[in-house]
Structure formats: structure tokens, C-alpha cells
Design a protein around this motif. Sequence first.
Motif, PDB file in Angstrom:
ATOM      1  N   GLU A  98      -0.215  17.589  34.513  1.00 26.53           N
ATOM      2  CA  GLU A  98       0.060  16.153  34.499  1.00 26.53           C
ATOM      3  C   GLU A  98       1.256  15.786  35.374  1.00 26.53           C
ATOM      4  O   GLU A  98       1.502  14.601  35.632  1.00 26.53           O
ATOM      5  CB  GLU A  98       0.309  15.672  33.057  1.00 26.53           C
ATOM      6  N   LEU A  99       2.004  16.795  35.860  1.00 26.54           N
ATOM      7  CA  LEU A  99       3.183  16.555  36.700  1.00 26.54           C
ATOM      8  C   LEU A  99       2.823  16.714  38.180  1.00 26.54           C
ATOM      9  O   LEU A  99       2.121  17.652  38.552  1.00 26.54           O
ATOM     10  CB  LEU A  99       4.297  17.549  36.377  1.00 26.54           C
ATOM     11  N   PRO A 100       3.329  15.830  39.035  1.00 32.90           N
ATOM     12  CA  PRO A 100       3.059  15.965  40.471  1.00 32.90           C
ATOM     13  C   PRO A 100       3.639  17.257  41.043  1.00 32.90           C
ATOM     14  O   PRO A 100       4.632  17.796  40.526  1.00 32.90           O
ATOM     15  CB  PRO A 100       3.773  14.752  41.084  1.00 32.90           C
ATOM     16  N   VAL A 101       3.025  17.747  42.101  1.00 37.42           N
ATOM     17  CA  VAL A 101       3.514  18.943  42.793  1.00 37.42           C
ATOM     18  C   VAL A 101       4.928  18.700  43.299  1.00 37.42           C
ATOM     19  O   VAL A 101       5.242  17.624  43.827  1.00 37.42           O
ATOM     20  CB  VAL A 101       2.583  19.294  43.974  1.00 37.42           C
ATOM     21  N   GLY A 102       5.788  19.696  43.108  1.00 42.53           N
ATOM     22  CA  GLY A 102       7.172  19.583  43.557  1.00 42.53           C
ATOM     23  C   GLY A 102       8.119  19.082  42.490  1.00 42.53           C
ATOM     24  O   GLY A 102       9.325  19.023  42.716  1.00 42.53           O
ATOM     25  N   GLU A 103       7.579  18.725  41.315  1.00 41.75           N
ATOM     26  CA  GLU A 103       8.425  18.279  40.209  1.00 41.75           C
ATOM     27  C   GLU A 103       8.471  19.345  39.112  1.00 41.75           C
ATOM     28  O   GLU A 103       7.512  20.104  38.919  1.00 41.75           O
ATOM     29  CB  GLU A 103       7.901  16.964  39.603  1.00 41.75           C
ATOM     30  N   VAL A 104       9.582  19.370  38.394  1.00 44.98           N
ATOM     31  CA  VAL A 104       9.743  20.266  37.248  1.00 44.98           C
ATOM     32  C   VAL A 104      10.320  19.472  36.091  1.00 44.98           C
ATOM     33  O   VAL A 104      10.927  18.413  36.275  1.00 44.98           O
ATOM     34  CB  VAL A 104      10.659  21.465  37.567  1.00 44.98           C
ATOM     35  N   ALA A 105      10.133  19.998  34.879  1.00 43.76           N
ATOM     36  CA  ALA A 105      10.644  19.323  33.691  1.00 43.76           C
ATOM     37  C   ALA A 105      11.027  20.353  32.640  1.00 43.76           C
ATOM     38  O   ALA A 105      10.356  21.376  32.478  1.00 43.76           O
ATOM     39  CB  ALA A 105       9.604  18.358  33.132  1.00 43.76           C
TER      40      ALA A 105
END
Length: 421
Positions: free
Chosen positions: A175-182
Motif C-alpha cells: 500500500e506504500l509507494p516505491v521509495g517510501e518507508v514507514a
Amino acid sequence: MSSFFKFKFNNFLDIAKSPEVFDWMISIRRKIHENPELGYQEFETSELIRSELDKMDIRYKHPVAITGVIGFIGTGLPPFVALRADMDALPIQEMVEWEHKSKVAGKMHACGHDAHVTMLLAAAKILKKHEKDIQGTVVLVFQPAEEGSGGAKKIVESGVLQNVIAIFGLHVAPELPVGEVASNSGPILAGSGRFEAKISGKGGHAASPHKAIDPILTASNVIISLQYLVSREADPLDSQVVTVAKFQGGSAFNVIPDYVTIGGTYRAFSKQSFNHLRQRIEQIIVGQAAVHRCNATIDFLEEEEPSYPPTVNDSNLHEHFVNVAVNMLGINQVNSVMKPAMAAEDFSFYQEVMPGYFFMLGVQSASHKPSESSLHSPFLKINEDGFPYGAALHASLASSYLLKHQQNMHHAADSKYLDEI
């Protein structure tokens, strides 16, 4: 972190994106995806991992926890920092039609563990090329059986990680865009346990209920009573879940059965709340059964699949993760206050014995369809463009943590010397 090492570790992302490494990652991932294996059956996946480590001249221990592989890069001496990837697939029939669809009926990498293995192998490739700069040893943990069977628990019990000072793990997030982390500090995933209870009464004809002891009515009251555990016993600010998802009993419209079986799950973000739920679930089932003249036996199914503790991120490692991720990806690509989820992860077994950190990596598919963005879905699609970010973060988190640890040790030694003077 010095500007020199910021540059050096950020260069890991350029290496991971290079055609040489990226194309190799895609090839590895698709081989694993086509041949999914369930927990403790990952023999071909384990063989592939060992073959790639052999090509890189990386030494390893095998077998650990049946199919697990533990690799070592660096000096071979302390300090030791670990990176973990899980290997197992799920008993799900893949419904995505593509060239590299699962070739095994009823099995699929529906949780992205094929991607996890791939990214850890790529991190190993990057770290091996910079082995002379590693200030200690990076331990590569290729772990079996995350999906319910607690492979991490067996890895811990094997003793191979007893000298590790920190461990990092990641999970793909479709569900997270490529290049993002959480991620976040503290609890990010819940502890999870299962229970099954047999409630025994006395069967009889439905036309004469007074001659029977009805276990269906008893079980219904048990289920209602279990709901009060969260609504009336739990702190509203301490999220907990008790769900009864299984109810089996009777096979005729006019016959009261001798017994009923119910089962479900309980979850909480703290070990104290988790253990309290378990204790009260047993008390309520046994007590309510007695009120209705029935007997009850309860099984928490620990022998089949261990309950998972809450996944709790170390605060110091959180600071380190945010520093590394922001330097590599940019501040807008790092969500450091991720909302916790009630899902469970056996990475928590590592965190019970050493500082550990777990984060989510964006792999959203280009089409953004909801059905493609759900883990454990037969329609799951993973965007392979996200792999370089996971590989580079793995490599940078471990190598920079070792560097920081060594620097802190030197500073502590200098301070001690000055104090003694």
C-alpha cells in the motif's frame, strides 16, 4: 555519521539500482516466486540462497532450524549486527496471471517473503564488495516458517545469534509507494495467540430441551461474555482484540449435540495485556460453561504454532533508522510515526532477547488496485522497483550501526581513561 560515510552508505542505493544488481535481483525473486515452499519445507529456497552465498564467497551455517541459513560478512569478530529475511510461502492459490506465476498448485508467495530473501541477498552482495570497511560482522538471517510456525523462535533457540547486539528486519508494504518507508518506536505489531475450546453438554431431541444440556446455548453465552474483555476490562487506550471466528456443533435441525467447538484469536500490544487476555479467556470459558451445567476444555495450541509476542521497536534503533533512511531517501519519504497494526510478526522473538527494529518498505504496484495491495491475497502484486531501496537500507543500517557502535566504544574507552587520570 560523518559526511564521508553518509556518502558511502548512500552510494549503496546507486549500486542496488545498477543494472548488474537490479536485474540479478529480479531473476532471483522470480525463481523463488515460481517455486513457493511452506514453513520448514523451504529446501529449494535454502539451496538457492546457499548457492548465491557460495558465489559471493560468503561463509554460512546450515542447517539452522531445519532449512535456515545464517551468513557472515565482515571481520568474523564482534560486534555482530543481524539482518533478517523470512523464506516461507502461504497455502494460497495465486490468481495473478503473469509469466512468473507460482508453478505449485495451492501455494504462493502472498506475503512477499520472496522479495525479502531477494533484498537480503542483494544487501549481502553490496556488503561483500565493501567488506574491508565493515567494523565488525554482519549476520545474515535467512529464516524459515514465519507464517504461524514461529521460525524465529527456533533460530533464537539454536543459539546462533547469542552475541548479536542488534537486529533489523523489513516487510514489503504494497500500500506504500516505491521509495517510501514507514515505522515507529515502541509497539508496531500486536502479540497474537489462538485458542480452541470444547464445550460439552448432553445431547437430546430439540423437542425436549429440558432433558438435554445445550452446549450451543452455552457457547453462545461464552462468546458474548468474551466480548466484555475488551469493552469492559481493557483500558480504552490499550488496544486489544478478542475474536471468535470458529463455531462448530450439531449436524441436524432437531438434535441438540453433545458438544460444541469454538475457536479464535486474541491480540494486544503489550505482553502484560496479552497474558491477561489469555488468563481471562480461559476463566470465562470454563466459568460460563459451569454456569450452564456444561464442562469446557481449552487449548491454546502452543505445540502446533507458538503465540507471537508483540513486535516492539527499540527506541535507539528507531533513531538510527530514521537517520539512515532520511539521509538515503529524503525526509518526505520517511514516515517515522506509523500507526501500529493488529497483525503479528515472529520478528518479535528476536526482540525479546536483543534490541530489534522492524520497518515497512513501499512496493505499491503501478495500477494501485486495492486487491493487489493486500498481503495474504491471491491477487497480490509487488512492484520490483522497490527492491533496491530495501537492499540498500539493509546494507546501510547494519554497516553504519557497526561503525557507530565502534565509535561509541572508542569514546567510552577514552572517557574511562581520562576519568582514571
